[in-house]
Design an enzyme around this catalytic site. Structure first.
Site, PDB file in Angstrom:
ATOM      1  N   HIS A  27      -8.296   1.051  12.416  1.00  0.00           N
ATOM      2  CA  HIS A  27      -8.711   0.859  13.808  1.00  0.00           C
ATOM      3  C   HIS A  27      -9.105  -0.597  14.043  1.00  0.00           C
ATOM      4  CE1 HIS A  27     -13.161   0.534  13.139  1.00  0.00           C
ATOM      5  NE2 HIS A  27     -12.846   1.192  12.035  1.00  0.00           N
ATOM      6  N   HIS A  56      -9.165  -3.917  17.487  1.00  0.00           N
ATOM      7  CA  HIS A  56      -8.728  -4.393  18.805  1.00  0.00           C
ATOM      8  C   HIS A  56      -7.466  -5.230  18.650  1.00  0.00           C
ATOM      9  CE1 HIS A  56     -12.295  -2.731  20.504  1.00  0.00           C
ATOM     10  NE2 HIS A  56     -13.127  -3.612  19.996  1.00  0.00           N
TER      11      HIS A  56
END
Length: 352
Positions: A136, A138
């Site tokens: 995970h 951005h």
């Protein structure tokens, strides 16, 4: 029968013939029912045998063995409840035996260099010690097929109403959240409200700041980051439908988690109950956040950028609700997953 005809009056002879005929019809009907029951039983036995063979073949298939080679990438969009969702994965990884890895990019830059793309793809696909893995961060969507690989990771994501997301991010930069309350934020000390920012034409609340969910789904193409690009919007839609297993919405996060648990139990077994009862179900809340006024919302909605970001959000919401309608049912205010409604039959050649 000849003796009966001699000894019995004609009236009784007729009754005897009728009784005999009725008895024969009854016997034939019972035989027919027995044949139908036997045929039905044979069909059911054959179907159960075929289902057993299917289960055995799936169980013995190395490609599907417990999902141990599965990799999930959650390229999380900022301020969409991503931290709350990710912490569920961290809470479950020990119990469900998978690895969670955070992709920490320099200055939170969502676009990787070409060489970093190669490194990342190589790590994800060949780092066997980290499989099954949940990555995970951005980062923008990255198409693994460009790198000549057969296997691809499973992408998931969450989107949010674009103005709600921007308002949350605006206050997050100034006041932080209850996750790390002591951390100094980039805009800390700026007391200007979001409405004041909009009315004064500030840069932190400009329509251009809405342009984020589209490029995150569009990916690593230059046009994706061209604010207001119609091509980027269509590419983001294409990727959402074709490259993501499931994209949820912040406003219906529990439904998203429930559907992931049903589709990917290797990772998310127990996630729904954890979300409903655990302390981290609403872990991260932006501090000092004030809802935008109708005037501020109306002003932002006049921009073409908002119209495109909202079109993408509505597209994602419609797709999510379509998938949900075919996956869960609501009864007495509770959501229930639909049971499996298909099976395999007529499987040849037969397995001994």
């Amino acid at each position: 029968m000849g003796l009966l005809r001699i000894m019995m009056p004609p009236k009784f002879q007729l009754l005897a013939v009728l009784a005999f005929g009725v008895a024969m019809l009854f016997i034939e009907n019972q035989i027919k029912k027995l044949d139908e029951s036997r045929a039905k039983l044979e069909r059911n036995m054959a179907r159960h045998e075929e289902q057993r063979q299917t289960r055995d073949s799936l169980r013995d298939s190395p490609a599907l063995a417990d999902g141990d080679d599965l990799v999930i990438i959650y390229n999380r969009v900022p301020k969409t409840a991503s931290t709350s969702f990710t912490n569920i994965a961290y809470d479950l990884c020990g119990k469900n035996r998978f690895h969670v890895l955070h992709i920490n990019t320099t200055k939170n830059n969502p676009v990787m260099s070409l060489q970093d793309q190669m490194r990342f793809v190589r790590n994800v696909t060949s780092w066997r010690e980290m499989k099954p893995g949940f990555y995970h961060g951005h980062v923008a969507y990255l198409d693994f097929s460009k790198f000549g690989l057969k296997g691809k990771p499973v992408y998931i994501n969450i989107v949010r109403d674009p103005i709600e997301r921007l308002v949350s991010y605006y206050y997050f930069l100034r006041f932080g959240d209850d996750y790390r309350p002591g951390l100094r934020r980039r805009k800390q000390g700026d007391k200007k409200t979001f409405d004041e920012c909009v009315s004064s034409g500030g840069s932190d609340c400009a329509p251009e700041k809405l342009w984020l969910q589209i490029p995150f789904f569009c990916g690593h193409y230059s046009e994706c980051w061209n604010v207001g690009s119609r091509w980027a919007l269509e590419q983001a839609k294409y990727n959402l439908v074709n490259e993501y297993l499931l994209v949820g919405v912040t406003e219906e996060l529990e439904d998203f988690i429930m559907m992931l648990e049903a589709a990917l139990p290797r990772f998310f077994r127990g996630a729904t109950e954890l979300y409903r009862t655990g302390k981290k179900s609403h872990l991260r809340k932006t501090s000092e956040k004030k809802p935008a006024t109708k005037e501020s919302v109306s002003k932002l909605q006049q921009s073409n950028i908002w119209k495109m970001e909202n079109e993408f959000y509505e597209f994602a919401l419609e797709q999510f609700q379509f998938v949900r309608a075919h996956s869960v049912r609501e009864k007495d205010g509770e959501l229930f997953l639909l049971a499996q409604n298909f099976f395999y039959e007529k499987i040849y050649p037969k397995v001994n």
